[in-house]
Motif scaffolding. Structure first.
Motif, short mmCIF file in Angstrom:
data_model
loop_
_atom_site.label_atom_id
_atom_site.label_comp_id
_atom_site.label_asym_id
_atom_site.label_seq_id
_atom_site.Cartn_x
_atom_site.Cartn_y
_atom_site.Cartn_z
N ARG A 142 0.98 -1.20 0.18
CA ARG A 142 -0.10 0.33 -0.04
C ARG A 142 0.82 1.15 0.01
O ARG A 142 2.14 1.32 0.69
CB ARG A 142 -0.85 0.10 1.30
N ALA A 143 0.56 2.22 -0.79
CA ALA A 143 1.18 3.59 -0.70
C ALA A 143 0.11 4.46 -0.67
O ALA A 143 -0.52 4.88 -1.49
CB ALA A 143 2.22 3.79 -1.88
N GLY A 144 -0.39 5.00 0.73
CA GLY A 144 -1.47 5.84 0.76
C GLY A 144 -2.88 5.34 0.11
O GLY A 144 -3.07 4.33 0.26
N PRO A 145 -3.52 5.92 -0.74
CA PRO A 145 -4.86 5.38 -1.47
C PRO A 145 -4.64 4.23 -2.39
O PRO A 145 -5.49 4.03 -3.06
CB PRO A 145 -5.35 6.72 -1.89
N GLY A 160 -11.64 -6.15 -0.06
CA GLY A 160 -12.94 -5.89 -0.57
C GLY A 160 -13.78 -5.10 0.62
O GLY A 160 -14.31 -4.14 0.38
N TRP A 161 -13.98 -5.90 1.62
CA TRP A 161 -14.82 -5.50 2.64
C TRP A 161 -14.36 -4.30 3.34
O TRP A 161 -15.22 -3.18 3.69
CB TRP A 161 -15.25 -6.48 3.61
N LYS A 162 -13.03 -4.28 3.56
CA LYS A 162 -12.39 -2.87 4.31
C LYS A 162 -12.74 -1.64 3.38
O LYS A 162 -13.06 -0.62 3.90
CB LYS A 162 -10.92 -3.36 4.52
N LEU A 163 -12.38 -1.89 2.14
CA LEU A 163 -12.23 -0.77 1.27
C LEU A 163 -13.99 -0.38 1.22
O LEU A 163 -14.43 0.82 1.08
CB LEU A 163 -11.98 -1.01 -0.27
N GLY A 164 -14.61 -1.52 0.96
CA GLY A 164 -16.10 -1.08 1.06
C GLY A 164 -16.62 -0.30 2.10
O GLY A 164 -17.49 0.61 1.91
N MET A 165 -16.21 -0.90 3.43
CA MET A 165 -16.81 0.05 4.62
C MET A 165 -16.35 1.12 4.66
O MET A 165 -16.98 2.13 5.14
CB MET A 165 -16.34 -0.74 5.90
N VAL A 166 -15.01 1.51 4.28
CA VAL A 166 -14.61 2.91 4.45
C VAL A 166 -15.23 3.93 3.39
O VAL A 166 -15.49 5.04 3.72
CB VAL A 166 -12.92 3.00 4.01
N GLN A 186 -10.55 5.27 8.06
CA GLN A 186 -9.52 4.81 7.17
C GLN A 186 -8.69 3.84 7.82
O GLN A 186 -7.94 3.14 7.03
CB GLN A 186 -8.60 6.18 6.74
N GLY A 187 -8.32 4.01 9.18
CA GLY A 187 -7.36 3.12 9.65
C GLY A 187 -7.57 1.41 9.24
O GLY A 187 -6.92 0.70 9.51
N LEU A 188 -8.92 1.28 9.19
CA LEU A 188 -9.43 -0.16 8.99
C LEU A 188 -8.23 -0.53 7.57
O LEU A 188 -7.78 -1.73 7.49
CB LEU A 188 -10.46 -0.40 8.51
N LEU A 189 -7.80 0.20 6.77
CA LEU A 189 -7.21 0.00 5.44
C LEU A 189 -5.72 -0.51 5.77
O LEU A 189 -5.11 -1.23 5.05
CB LEU A 189 -7.34 0.93 4.47
N ASP A 190 -5.02 -0.02 6.84
CA ASP A 190 -3.83 -0.42 7.32
C ASP A 190 -3.71 -1.91 7.51
O ASP A 190 -2.60 -2.62 7.40
CB ASP A 190 -3.25 0.29 8.67
N THR A 191 -4.67 -2.46 7.91
CA THR A 191 -4.66 -3.95 8.25
C THR A 191 -4.72 -4.83 7.06
O THR A 191 -4.43 -6.08 6.96
CB THR A 191 -6.01 -4.50 9.05
N TYR A 192 -4.93 -4.35 5.78
CA TYR A 192 -4.66 -5.11 4.62
C TYR A 192 -3.29 -5.70 4.25
O TYR A 192 -3.04 -6.81 4.29
CB TYR A 192 -5.11 -4.36 3.29
N GLU A 193 -2.37 -4.77 4.52
CA GLU A 193 -0.89 -5.39 4.36
C GLU A 193 -0.47 -5.90 5.51
O GLU A 193 0.24 -7.01 5.33
CB GLU A 193 0.06 -4.08 4.25
N SER A 194 -0.89 -5.39 6.76
CA SER A 194 -0.27 -6.24 7.85
C SER A 194 -0.97 -7.52 7.85
O SER A 194 -0.26 -8.53 8.54
CB SER A 194 -0.69 -5.49 9.31
N GLU A 195 -2.24 -7.89 7.30
CA GLU A 195 -2.71 -9.32 7.38
C GLU A 195 -2.14 -10.07 6.15
O GLU A 195 -1.78 -11.20 6.13
CB GLU A 195 -4.00 -9.04 7.46
N ARG A 196 -2.00 -9.54 4.97
CA ARG A 196 -1.68 -10.25 3.65
C ARG A 196 -0.47 -10.38 3.56
O ARG A 196 0.20 -11.25 2.91
CB ARG A 196 -2.42 -9.39 2.61
N MET A 197 0.58 -9.43 3.87
CA MET A 197 1.79 -9.78 3.78
C MET A 197 2.70 -11.19 4.47
O MET A 197 3.21 -11.78 3.65
CB MET A 197 2.68 -8.56 4.03
N PRO A 198 2.40 -11.32 5.49
CA PRO A 198 2.95 -12.59 6.19
C PRO A 198 2.35 -13.50 5.60
O PRO A 198 2.90 -14.64 5.23
CB PRO A 198 2.09 -12.43 7.69
N VAL A 199 1.06 -13.64 5.01
CA VAL A 199 0.57 -14.85 4.40
C VAL A 199 1.34 -15.05 2.97
O VAL A 199 1.54 -15.90 2.51
CB VAL A 199 -0.94 -14.51 3.83
#
Ligand SMILES: Cc1cc2nc3c(=O)[nH]c(=O)nc-3n(C[C@H](O)[C@H](O)[C@H](O)COP(=O)(O)OP(=O)(O)OC[C@H]3O[C@@H](n4cnc5c(N)ncnc54)[C@H](O)[C@@H]3O)c2cc1C
Length: 464
Positions: free
Chosen positions: A270-273, A303-309, A316-329
């Motif tokens: 992620r880089a900003g938006p 999808g759900w994070k972006l949709g909810m925002v 917006q902070g919800l979007l930070d969790t995309y990288e923190s959850e998916r990068m380790p996977v």
């Protein structure tokens, strides 16, 4: 200049999954792809249980399971000599596990089903739209058109323009000695009922033929090494040499491409938006069948994070969790596919026990492939007792859990009411036992004997 909430660049499985997820939430997005028409190649063939659960949520499982099939027979050869045949019976379907097996389906077909669903949801793919630039939320296309987007998602594959425009390094390695030709062909001289055939040889290389039932089409893969050309003549010659089947004749090559071994991951997702998802964020070997599945699950996580925002239901902070959850996977997937690839490459096919060892190893890998769900560690969205995908099940009322989870809302199952929750964000169902919070992507967020932690969870993370 057109303005849009979300611009999805790339209409492969990742971009299409995200587009379906946003469309069902009523979020306006544009989906663009540089190709003039949909891709034709078989490429990624395996849809794993967790992807099937995601596709079920998007209303697609019937289409996928009707078109797809569970591969059970694989015939192995050392050189041209038959080693053994493996018959793997499908795992039983249970109430908790409606999708216990890996479903095989050519990627072009999976994409077609996703596009059809997107159409039903009111969306469409704009083909022939090549993104050439990105600056400050403004995207430029080859024809000069510009679009301003609140969020941009680069789902534009391993050579991602979006990743390059962001200047995000794609760290890892490329091995020019490890190349393969992947193709879809029609052929004579082999019975599709015999299942997948694999020919392994330390000096002659590898060949694989996989039938697509009821189509007359086979996926053919031949290893090339550094020097061989990836053209139709080479494919025909290598198949004849490596299979040793004089009657085998390729009558038509429908699609072909050359694959090189790349093991790379973007330094940031992620880089900003702007987000990277699927192959734009990570590429690896096909061993383990992760490629398309990891992209689908990136999209389903985002999808759900972006949709909810966008819908104003979450900060917006919800979007930070995309990288923190998916990068380790993604890192774990890279390591697993590299291990599997290394195992295959270093195999000494000539040793006396090669057959039994190969059989045992393959059975082990197949079992693992069925169960390799990522588990999210504790983080802002995972509390006590959470992190694993929630199983399906039936309530005493007869309601099916996957049906209650369907949609982009959280689900709370528990013995009493939880006051103060926004019904647009959370659906509550009365069930005996502890409280269980299930995220929109089907992961258990937390379990608790009391309602307090449930209230705290939503107060902290989901208030818009
Ligand atoms: C030859 C080949 C064989 C493969 N075989 C297997 C396999 O056997 N098993 C397996 O699991 N995986 C396989 N894979 C990997 C699997 O296909 C990918 O993991 C999967 O396609 C990733 O999906 P995606 O949507 O992230 O990216 P892609 O499917 O690559 O989709 C990206 C899309 O973005 C579009 N695009 C690119 N640049 C731009 C731009 N600038 N502007 C607009 N659009 C753009 C492209 O046209 C494309 O449609 C294979 C891949 C390849 C290339």
């Amino acid at each position: 200049m057109d303005n849009v909430d979300v611009l999805i660049v790339g209409a492969g499985p990742t971009g299409l999954t995200l587009a379906c997820d946003l469309a069902r939430q009523g979020v306006a997005s544009r989906v663009v792809d540089q190709s003039a028409q949909p891709g034709a190649g078989g490429r990624g063939f395996s849809l794993k249980p967790l992807s099937l659960a995601a596709l079920d949520d998007l209303g697609l499982t019937r289409a996928i399971t009707t078109a797809g099939f569970v591969e059970r027979r694989t015939r192995f050869h050392r050189g041209t000599r038959r080693l053994f045949e493996l018959d793997t019976p499908p795992a039983p379907v249970t109430v908790e596990q409606p999708y216990p097996n890996v479903v095989a389906l050519p990627q072009w077909r999976t994409e077609a089903i996703l596009r059809e669903r997107l159409g039903e949801l009111g969306g469409k793919v704009e083909f022939g739209m090549r993104v050439t630039g990105l600056a400050g939320g403004e995207v430029t296309f080859a024809g000069g058109e510009r679009v301003r987007a609140r969020f941009v998602v680069g789902a534009d594959g391993g050579r991602s323009t979006i990743r390059r425009e962001l200047g995000i390094p794609f760290t890892g390695r490329t091995d020019e000695d490890t190349r393969a030709m992947i193709s879809d062909v029609r052929l004579d001289g082999l019975d599709p009922a015999g299942g997948v055939r694999m020919w392994l040889s330390p000096d002659r290389g590898v060949a694989l033929l996989r039938p697509v039932p009821e189509t007359g089409v086979w996926q053919a893969v031949v290893s090339l090494g550094r020097d061989l050309a990836g053209d139709e003549d080479t494919l025909r010659r290598l198949l004849t040499e490596r299979t040793g089947l004089p009657g085998l004749r390729v009558t038509e090559v429908l699609w072909h491409s050359v694959w090189r071994y790349n093991l790379r991951i973007a330094d940031r997702f992620r880089a900003g938006p702007v987000f990277l998802a699927g192959d734009a964020a990570h590429v690896h070997s096909p061993f383990g069948g992760h490629g398309m599945n990891t992209g689908i699950q990136d999209a389903y996580n985002l999808g759900w994070k972006l949709g909810m925002v966008v819908r104003g239901l979450a900060p917006q902070g919800l979007l930070d969790t995309y990288e923190s959850e998916r990068m380790p996977v993604a890192r774990a997937v890279l390591a697993d596919s590299d291990r599997r690839m290394g195992g295959m490459m270093s195999w000494r096919f000539a040793r006396p026990l090669a057959g039994p060892l190969l059989r045992a190893g393959f059975v082990r890998q197949q079992r693992k492939t069925r169960r390799d769900h990522p588990v999210y560690p504790a983080g802002p969205l995972i509390g006590e007792g959470g992190g694993a995908p929630a199983p399906d099940g039936a309530l005493p009322t007869g309601a099916r859990l996957f049906d209650l989870f369907r949609g982009s809302h959280f689900t709370v199952l528990g013995p009493g009411p939880v006051p103060g929750l926004d019904p647009a964000l959370v659906h509550v169902h009365r069930v005996a036992g502890d409280f269980r919070v299930v995220r929109p992507d089907g992961y258990v967020a937390l379990t608790s004997p009391t309602a307090g932690p449930v209230r705290a969870y939503f107060a902290r993370f989901a208030a818009g």
